[in-house]
Design a protein around this motif. Structure first.
Motif, PDB file in Angstrom:
ATOM      1  N   ALA A 141      54.418 -14.861   7.159  1.00 20.20           N
ATOM      2  CA  ALA A 141      55.501 -14.658   8.134  1.00 20.20           C
ATOM      3  C   ALA A 141      55.545 -15.871   9.053  1.00 20.20           C
ATOM      4  N   LEU A 142      56.760 -16.336   9.299  1.00 24.56           N
ATOM      5  CA  LEU A 142      56.938 -17.536  10.121  1.00 24.56           C
ATOM      6  C   LEU A 142      57.150 -17.167  11.579  1.00 24.56           C
ATOM      7  N   GLY A 143      56.545 -17.901  12.470  1.00 29.73           N
ATOM      8  CA  GLY A 143      56.748 -17.677  13.896  1.00 29.73           C
ATOM      9  C   GLY A 143      57.805 -18.626  14.433  1.00 29.73           C
ATOM     10  N   TRP A 144      59.047 -18.417  13.992  1.00 31.38           N
ATOM     11  CA  TRP A 144      60.121 -19.335  14.422  1.00 31.38           C
ATOM     12  C   TRP A 144      61.427 -18.579  14.537  1.00 31.38           C
ATOM     13  N   SER A 145      62.123 -18.764  15.655  1.00 30.23           N
ATOM     14  CA  SER A 145      63.366 -18.028  15.891  1.00 30.23           C
ATOM     15  C   SER A 145      64.600 -18.892  15.705  1.00 30.23           C
ATOM     16  N   GLY A 146      64.421 -20.089  15.153  1.00 30.53           N
ATOM     17  CA  GLY A 146      65.573 -20.933  14.846  1.00 30.53           C
ATOM     18  C   GLY A 146      65.892 -20.849  13.362  1.00 30.53           C
ATOM     19  N   SER A 147      66.769 -21.746  12.889  1.00 26.71           N
ATOM     20  CA  SER A 147      67.042 -21.814  11.451  1.00 26.71           C
ATOM     21  C   SER A 147      65.712 -22.056  10.736  1.00 26.71           C
ATOM     22  N   TRP A 148      65.470 -21.328   9.673  1.00 26.64           N
ATOM     23  CA  TRP A 148      64.153 -21.382   9.023  1.00 26.64           C
ATOM     24  C   TRP A 148      64.327 -21.299   7.524  1.00 26.64           C
ATOM     25  N   GLN A 149      63.278 -21.617   6.801  1.00 22.10           N
ATOM     26  CA  GLN A 149      63.313 -21.403   5.349  1.00 22.10           C
ATOM     27  C   GLN A 149      61.919 -21.129   4.814  1.00 22.10           C
ATOM     28  N   ILE A 150      61.885 -20.312   3.793  1.00 25.71           N
ATOM     29  CA  ILE A 150      60.640 -20.091   3.055  1.00 25.71           C
ATOM     30  C   ILE A 150      61.001 -20.278   1.578  1.00 25.71           C
ATOM     31  N   ALA A 151      60.422 -21.307   0.960  1.00 29.89           N
ATOM     32  CA  ALA A 151      60.730 -21.607  -0.444  1.00 29.89           C
ATOM     33  C   ALA A 151      59.577 -21.130  -1.314  1.00 29.89           C
ATOM     34  N   VAL A 152      59.913 -20.274  -2.277  1.00 32.04           N
ATOM     35  CA  VAL A 152      58.897 -19.737  -3.198  1.00 32.04           C
ATOM     36  C   VAL A 152      59.151 -20.385  -4.556  1.00 32.04           C
ATOM     37  N   GLU A 192      70.277  -3.981   8.502  1.00 32.53           N
ATOM     38  CA  GLU A 192      69.155  -4.909   8.436  1.00 32.53           C
ATOM     39  C   GLU A 192      68.073  -4.394   7.480  1.00 32.53           C
ATOM     40  N   ASN A 193      67.237  -5.319   7.060  1.00 30.67           N
ATOM     41  CA  ASN A 193      65.972  -4.995   6.361  1.00 30.67           C
ATOM     42  C   ASN A 193      66.137  -4.237   5.050  1.00 30.67           C
ATOM     43  N   SER A 194      67.131  -4.600   4.245  1.00 34.09           N
ATOM     44  CA  SER A 194      67.236  -4.000   2.905  1.00 34.09           C
ATOM     45  C   SER A 194      66.169  -4.618   2.011  1.00 34.09           C
ATOM     46  N   LEU A 195      65.301  -3.792   1.492  1.00 33.03           N
ATOM     47  CA  LEU A 195      64.194  -4.314   0.678  1.00 33.03           C
ATOM     48  C   LEU A 195      64.694  -4.846  -0.659  1.00 33.03           C
ATOM     49  N   GLN A 196      64.171  -5.990  -1.058  1.00 31.70           N
ATOM     50  CA  GLN A 196      64.528  -6.588  -2.341  1.00 31.70           C
ATOM     51  C   GLN A 196      63.257  -6.971  -3.068  1.00 31.70           C
ATOM     52  N   MET A 197      63.352  -7.016  -4.373  1.00 31.16           N
ATOM     53  CA  MET A 197      62.200  -7.425  -5.161  1.00 31.16           C
ATOM     54  C   MET A 197      62.707  -8.204  -6.367  1.00 31.16           C
ATOM     55  N   ARG A 198      62.083  -9.301  -6.687  1.00 28.93           N
ATOM     56  CA  ARG A 198      62.456 -10.037  -7.897  1.00 28.93           C
ATOM     57  C   ARG A 198      61.207 -10.707  -8.481  1.00 28.93           C
ATOM     58  N   PRO A 199      61.186 -10.847  -9.785  1.00 27.43           N
ATOM     59  CA  PRO A 199      60.019 -11.505 -10.375  1.00 27.43           C
ATOM     60  C   PRO A 199      59.940 -12.951  -9.908  1.00 27.43           C
ATOM     61  N   VAL A 200      58.734 -13.451  -9.753  1.00 30.80           N
ATOM     62  CA  VAL A 200      58.573 -14.881  -9.470  1.00 30.80           C
ATOM     63  C   VAL A 200      58.495 -15.557 -10.827  1.00 30.80           C
ATOM     64  N   SER A 201      59.565 -16.264 -11.156  1.00 29.50           N
ATOM     65  CA  SER A 201      59.562 -16.944 -12.451  1.00 29.50           C
ATOM     66  C   SER A 201      59.902 -18.402 -12.212  1.00 29.50           C
ATOM     67  N   GLY A 202      60.057 -19.155 -13.282  1.00 34.95           N
ATOM     68  CA  GLY A 202      60.270 -20.595 -13.142  1.00 34.95           C
ATOM     69  C   GLY A 202      61.409 -20.916 -12.190  1.00 34.95           C
ATOM     70  N   GLY A 203      61.216 -21.918 -11.354  1.00 37.11           N
ATOM     71  CA  GLY A 203      62.259 -22.302 -10.408  1.00 37.11           C
ATOM     72  C   GLY A 203      61.896 -21.897  -8.999  1.00 37.11           C
ATOM     73  N   LYS A 204      62.927 -21.879  -8.172  1.00 37.73           N
ATOM     74  CA  LYS A 204      62.661 -21.715  -6.743  1.00 37.73           C
ATOM     75  C   LYS A 204      63.594 -20.674  -6.133  1.00 37.73           C
ATOM     76  N   THR A 205      63.049 -19.830  -5.264  1.00 34.34           N
ATOM     77  CA  THR A 205      63.858 -18.910  -4.457  1.00 34.34           C
ATOM     78  C   THR A 205      63.690 -19.336  -3.017  1.00 34.34           C
ATOM     79  N   VAL A 206      64.794 -19.522  -2.319  1.00 29.90           N
ATOM     80  CA  VAL A 206      64.695 -19.902  -0.902  1.00 29.90           C
ATOM     81  C   VAL A 206      65.229 -18.765  -0.042  1.00 29.90           C
ATOM     82  N   LEU A 207      64.371 -18.252   0.806  1.00 32.56           N
ATOM     83  CA  LEU A 207      64.799 -17.297   1.836  1.00 32.56           C
ATOM     84  C   LEU A 207      65.093 -18.145   3.060  1.00 32.56           C
ATOM     85  N   GLU A 208      66.172 -17.820   3.789  1.00 25.95           N
ATOM     86  CA  GLU A 208      66.499 -18.743   4.868  1.00 25.95           C
ATOM     87  C   GLU A 208      67.475 -18.174   5.877  1.00 25.95           C
TER      88      GLU A 208
END
Ligand code: DGJ
Length: 729
Positions: free
Chosen positions: A244-255, A195-211
């Protein structure tokens, strides 16, 4: 949330400063201040709610003009799509991630929300919006914590039309960052045992969805993000926005970085396979989405989150109980738990200073392995001929409290429960029911399943003096059907399941206020700010290799306080890497969180017990600092041969330093460790918990010395560790 202060410009009512500002030109602007943070938004010239500022706290006298919609880029990207909205319905010309998307029974799918009114209460601002034509109302709630500046946001959707509406997307909030193009997104990936492998990526044009699309939080991503301004690689420098989202179901964060290089982050329940049927007159409350800002780097952002969690989120906040040292028998016995065997382990655990004894999987039904028994929550008479009471009494007589493992949302097909209620699991009629670890998922959205679960758990706690439940969850969803309700409502399962899960936890806590609960999902698969409102700690990972844990724990503490991070000392080598690690090393790795022991004490020698007793006693002296203090990541394991963490107590009196050497090379010494967060003029005495500093290190020196000169630690070899306590004189 504890205390809230709004400083704005400035209507004072009953001693409170209210956050409604009138803009220079008469329109509505809202501002919240807390900690070092200001958050400002307003109603724009088209009655939309528009973000205006989120960052370093501004002078109270600062005035704001009415926000204006963005400028159309071309006919392809009109003004609506380039405006930084606080909360936008999908309608008109909108190509970025919407917050709300609705289908009406007549086929209309256009939703345009306009500002209606606002309400300012001592602890929150509510903004009411409505569709331009239909009676769909949205209330946005904003609450800011005065200490940390962490802002909590949610939305409540009300269907006041006279028919049902289908919510196809319903997000909690959108956060907008100042325009910038050097941003870096920090997040984690993972899986079981990693668990919890740190990742980093530039925020550039388009969308990254964590989910997660798995029905629960999942270990593959975790629902938080940090975005830094790209100005520094120092942990404690640079601007960082986080959420940080307070939800324990299926979730998404779109950047997203939009076509005008604005950055917006939208989060809430996952939209995949989503479709919540909201009947006439009903309302839908989204999960809370928490957001914050730090000008002290990623480290500063983590420290704000830790403080916010301890003071606002976890049960009994702002004074949650210090985590006791526990023993858990899982790695020692697996399913082979018996009254006699557990009593023998309990005696050994108590002698070392353990405070809580926990029996894990295997005590119930026909549970000999993972093929049978889940669902049948009666005590197995072969293993516990006189029930649990003799063991519990024994544990109490040894001065420990008693905890027990449960996995309430699951059932083995080979169980009486499943034989009697095959319709209680998630399934599509006539389709396969795919098993994971030989088990199926009970549909907690069903009222009968909810009631049954609450009843047996309540009875278990009524009948036995249990201080602690380890609540496990060992697979993700498949075939998420709910055939018992009308087709239009079947997808409500994604939300109703989690609401009922929360409800059971809440009811149990009300009925048994002293019982503590751990959230476990085959390790750290269910860790989020939703479940942490209802559980006192979380199981970090089934991977208990103390070296791997340095990485897993480092990622964990980006978002979550070490106070809830359960870390067991287990036997070496573990099944994971077959790597031998000294007992001292294993202890020091675990002592950075909430300490537990999970080893087979029957195989320990006298010297192991002596080491363990010493380390447990040392942990008790430092745990307040580790669990409540300010964490500094001085050297991170990911790209170094070393790993160093420092925790400074809230009152500054104690500082704890953990140092780990992975593998020394070519006779190089351990890098000098320069501490942070001390008072440079105060004197601090240093003492080792384990290992030592190089000869000549003063026994006492100023904070300035420890921070600017630093400490040289005498570590050489492979997998070596040392730890120190500094006490302010
Ligand atoms: C998975 C948990 O993470 C382990 O600690 C243990 O409780 C097992 N389940 C028991 O089945």
């Amino acid at each position: 949330m504890k205390r809230l202060w709004f400083v704005a410009g400035m209507t004072v009512l009953a001693g409170l400063v209210l956050p409604v500002l009138r803009a220079q030109d008469g329109a509505k602007v809202f501002r919240l201040d807390g900690g070092d943070v200001s958050y400002v938004f307003g109603v724009n010239d088209h009655k939309e709610l528009q973000a205006m500022y989120w960052g370093h706290r501004l002078p109270g006298s600062q005035q704001f003009a009415t926000p204006r919609r963005g400028q159309e880029v071309a006919s392809f990207d009109g003004p609506v799509t380039v405006t930084p909205h606080e909360y936008i319905g999908w309608g008109g010309v909108l190509y970025v991630e919407p917050d709300l998307k609705v289908t009406f029974p007549d086929g209309n799918r256009d939703l345009v929300l306009e500002y209606v009114s606002s309400e300012v209460r001592p602890n929150e601002i509510s903004i009411r919006m409505k569709d331009i034509e239909r009676a769909v109302f949205v209330t946005l709630r904003y609450r800011m914590d005065s200490d940390t500046g962490v802002l909590a946001r949610e939305a409540v959707i009300e269907n006041r039309t006279n028919g049902p509406i289908k919510l196809e997307e319903v997000q909690s909030a959108t956060w907008n960052l100042p325009r910038g193009d050097r941003y870096r997104l920090h997040y984690v990936t993972g899986r079981w045992g990693s668990e919890n492998s740190l990742q980093m990526r530039p925020v550039s044009g388009g969308k990254t969805v964590l989910e997660s699309r798995r029905g629960t939080t999942g270990a593959q991503n975790n629902p938080w993000f940090m975005i830094d301004d790209g100005s520094s690689d120092d942990q404690d420098a640079g601007e960082v926005w986080f959420g940080a989202l307070g939800w324990s179901g299926s979730w998404q964060i779109a950047v997203e970085q939009t076509v005008v290089k604005d950055v917006r982050i939208t989060g809430g329940p996952n939209t995949f396979d989503f479709g919540y049927q909201l009947k006439a007159g009903e309302s839908f409350e989204t999960p809370w989405f928490y957001g914050g800002y730090s000008h002290r780097g990623l480290g500063g952002a983590s420290r704000l989150l830790h403080r916010f969690e301890v003071d606002n989120i976890v049960p009994h906040a702002p004074h949650p109980k210090i985590r006791p040292v526990l023993y858990n028998s899982w790695e020692a016995t697996t399913f082979d738990v018996t009254a006699v065997g557990q009593m023998a382990l309990a005696e050994k655990a108590a002698k070392m200073g353990v405070e809580r004894f926990v029996i894990d999987d295997g005590w119930f039904g026909q549970r000999k392995n993972d093929h049978a028994g889940l669902g049948d929550w009666y005590v197995n008479k072969q293993k516990f001929p006189d029930g649990l009471k003799p063991l519990i009494e024994k544990v109490h007589s040894l001065g420990m409290d008693f905890g027990i493992w449960v996995e309430p949302e699951m059932v083995n097909p080979n169980s009486d429960l499943y034989r009697n209620h095959p319709d209680w699991v998630l399934n599509f009629t006539g389709r396969p029911r795919t098993e994971g670890r030989n088990q199926l998922v009970l549909n907690m959205a069903r009222k009968d399943v909810h009631d049954y679960t609450l009843e047996w758990l309540d009875k278990l706690l009524d009948d036995n003096k249990i201080a602690f439940l380890k609540w496990d969850y060992n697979r993700n969803w498949s075939e998420p059907g709910w055939p018992a309700v009308p087709i239009d409502e079947q997808k409500n399962v994604y939300v109703d399941f989690i609401r009922n899960y929360y409800d059971i936890l809440e009811q149990l806590r009300k009925r048994h206020p002293d019982v503590e609960i751990e959230s476990c999902s085959g390790g750290g698969g269910r860790v989020d700010l939703g479940v942490l409102r209802l559980t006192d700690e979380v199981w970090t990972s089934d991977n208990t290799d103390a070296f791997d844990r340095l990485y897993i724990q480092n990622g964990f503490t980006y978002a979550y306080t070490p106070a809830v991070m359960m870390a067991w000392v287990t036997d070496s080598p573990t099944w994971v890497n077959h790597r031998p690690l000294s007992l001292e090393y294993r202890f020091l790795s675990s002592m950075q969180g909430s300490l537990g022991i999970g080893a087979n004490l029957n195989q320990w020698k006298d010297e192991d017990f002596a080491t363990a007793s010493h380390m447990i006693a040392a942990y008790k002296d430092i745990r307040e600092t580790v669990q409540r203090g300010q964490l500094y990541r001085l050297i991170q394991p990911e790209s170094n041969e070393q790993s160093v963490t420092e925790s400074v107590a809230r009152d500054g009196k104690q500082t704890v330093l953990f140092t780990f050497l992975h593998s020394s090379r070519e006779n190089y010494p351990f890098p000098t460790v320069r501490l942070r967060g001390l008072d440079e003029n105060a004197l601090y005495a240093i003492k080792p918990i384990a290992g030592k500093a190089v000869e000549g290190t003063p026994a006492s020196a100023t904070g300035g010395y420890w921070m600017y000169h630093g400490i040289d630690v005498a570590l050489k070899g492979d997998f070596q560790a040392a730890a120190f306590v500094l006490t302010r004189q």
